[in-house]
Design a protein around this motif. Structure first.
Motif, PDB file in Angstrom:
ATOM      1  N   ASN A   1      -0.444  12.107  -3.839  1.00  0.00           N
ATOM      2  CA  ASN A   1      -0.888  11.551  -2.554  1.00  0.00           C
ATOM      3  C   ASN A   1      -2.022  10.536  -2.688  1.00  0.00           C
ATOM      4  OD1 ASN A   1       1.002  12.868  -0.938  1.00  0.00           O
ATOM      5  ND2 ASN A   1      -0.260  14.702  -0.879  1.00  0.00           N
TER       6      ASN A   1
ATOM      7  N   LEU B   1       0.868  -1.168   0.000  1.00  0.00           N
ATOM      8  CA  LEU B   1       0.000   0.000   0.000  1.00  0.00           C
ATOM      9  C   LEU B   1       0.911   1.225   0.000  1.00  0.00           C
ATOM     10  CD1 LEU B   1      -2.901   1.032   0.110  1.00  0.00           C
ATOM     11  CD2 LEU B   1      -2.735   0.995   2.596  1.00  0.00           C
ATOM     12  N   ASP B   2       0.794   2.047  -1.038  1.00  0.00           N
ATOM     13  CA  ASP B   2       1.715   3.159  -1.217  1.00  0.00           C
ATOM     14  C   ASP B   2       0.970   4.353  -1.814  1.00  0.00           C
ATOM     15  OD1 ASP B   2       4.101   4.545  -1.235  1.00  0.00           O
ATOM     16  OD2 ASP B   2       5.179   3.055  -2.426  1.00  0.00           O
ATOM     17  N   HIS B   3       1.588   5.526  -1.767  1.00  0.00           N
ATOM     18  CA  HIS B   3       0.950   6.719  -2.346  1.00  0.00           C
ATOM     19  C   HIS B   3       1.899   7.414  -3.321  1.00  0.00           C
ATOM     20  CE1 HIS B   3       3.148   8.410   1.080  1.00  0.00           C
ATOM     21  NE2 HIS B   3       3.181   9.539   0.395  1.00  0.00           N
TER      22      HIS B   3
ATOM     23  N   GLU C   1      -3.573   6.923  -3.076  1.00  0.00           N
ATOM     24  CA  GLU C   1      -3.066   5.618  -2.662  1.00  0.00           C
ATOM     25  C   GLU C   1      -3.306   4.551  -3.727  1.00  0.00           C
ATOM     26  OE1 GLU C   1      -4.669   4.747   1.255  1.00  0.00           O
ATOM     27  OE2 GLU C   1      -2.709   5.317   2.058  1.00  0.00           O
TER      28      GLU C   1
ATOM     29  N   THR D   1      -6.598   2.539  -4.931  1.00  0.00           N
ATOM     30  CA  THR D   1      -7.472   2.127  -3.826  1.00  0.00           C
ATOM     31  C   THR D   1      -8.831   2.808  -3.937  1.00  0.00           C
ATOM     32  OG1 THR D   1      -6.570   3.866  -2.404  1.00  0.00           O
ATOM     33  CG2 THR D   1      -5.568   1.668  -2.240  1.00  0.00           C
TER      34      THR D   1
END
Length: 176
Positions: free
Chosen positions: A145, A86-88, A147, A164
């Motif tokens: 920013n 899970l990253d942005h 996700e 997401t």
């Protein structure tokens, strides 16, 4: 907004599609290799032969690398040996110069933990009924920013990424 379920099977479909596209690029490389070989057969002088010999062996190395990577990725996909992070997004980079044949992945998203994800030409998420899109469209509508679930294997980093906002992860044993 309704989210679509992101399952291991759906991820495997996308990963297999990436391997398929990589295999087609390998076939183009073999075609180029055969044309280089045919050009080397003409007697054009020592400089010409030296240059085409170097180009020939570099192309052989590229094809062998892609073949090994493809085989490894197929085995990892079959074993479900991929990680989901899970990253942005922290940055978007403009389109690289070139064509579909010279630059297969022109758009880039930079993630905080995962690094660079290069978006390919063409469609993404073929299995999705609601959110099948192109790499260009994903790039254009992604905001800083935002996700993503970023999929990687030990052989290839950042193979594919899912917003997401559109996808909800289901039934995966490992989320980093």
């Amino acid at each position: 907004m309704k989210k679509e379920a992101l399952t291991t099977e759906n991820i495997k479909k996308d990963l297999k599609r990436n391997v398929y596209i990589q295999s087609i690029r390998m076939l183009y490389g073999l075609l180029l290799l055969s044309m280089i070989y045919l050009l080397m057969r003409f007697d054009q002088g020592p400089l010409f032969k030296t240059i085409f010999t170097i180009v020939f062996w570099v192309q052989v190395g590229v094809i062998l690398y892609e073949l090994i990577t493809t085989v490894i990725c197929l085995r990892l996909i079959k074993k479900e040996s991929f990680t989901i992070t899970l990253d942005h997004v922290i940055e978007k980079k403009d389109k690289r110069k070139g064509t579909r044949f010279t630059t297969a992945k022109p758009y880039r998203l930079i993630f905080a933990k995962s690094g660079t994800y290069s978006l390919p030409y063409g469609k993404l998420y073929y299995w999705s009924d609601m959110f099948a899109t192109t790499g260009r469209t994903l790039y254009e509508f992604t905001e800083i920013n935002e996700e993503f679930y970023v999929i990687s294997t030990w052989a290839q980093k950042n193979i594919i990424a899912y917003r997401t906002k559109h996808f909800e992860l289901k039934e995966h044993k490992e989320l980093l």
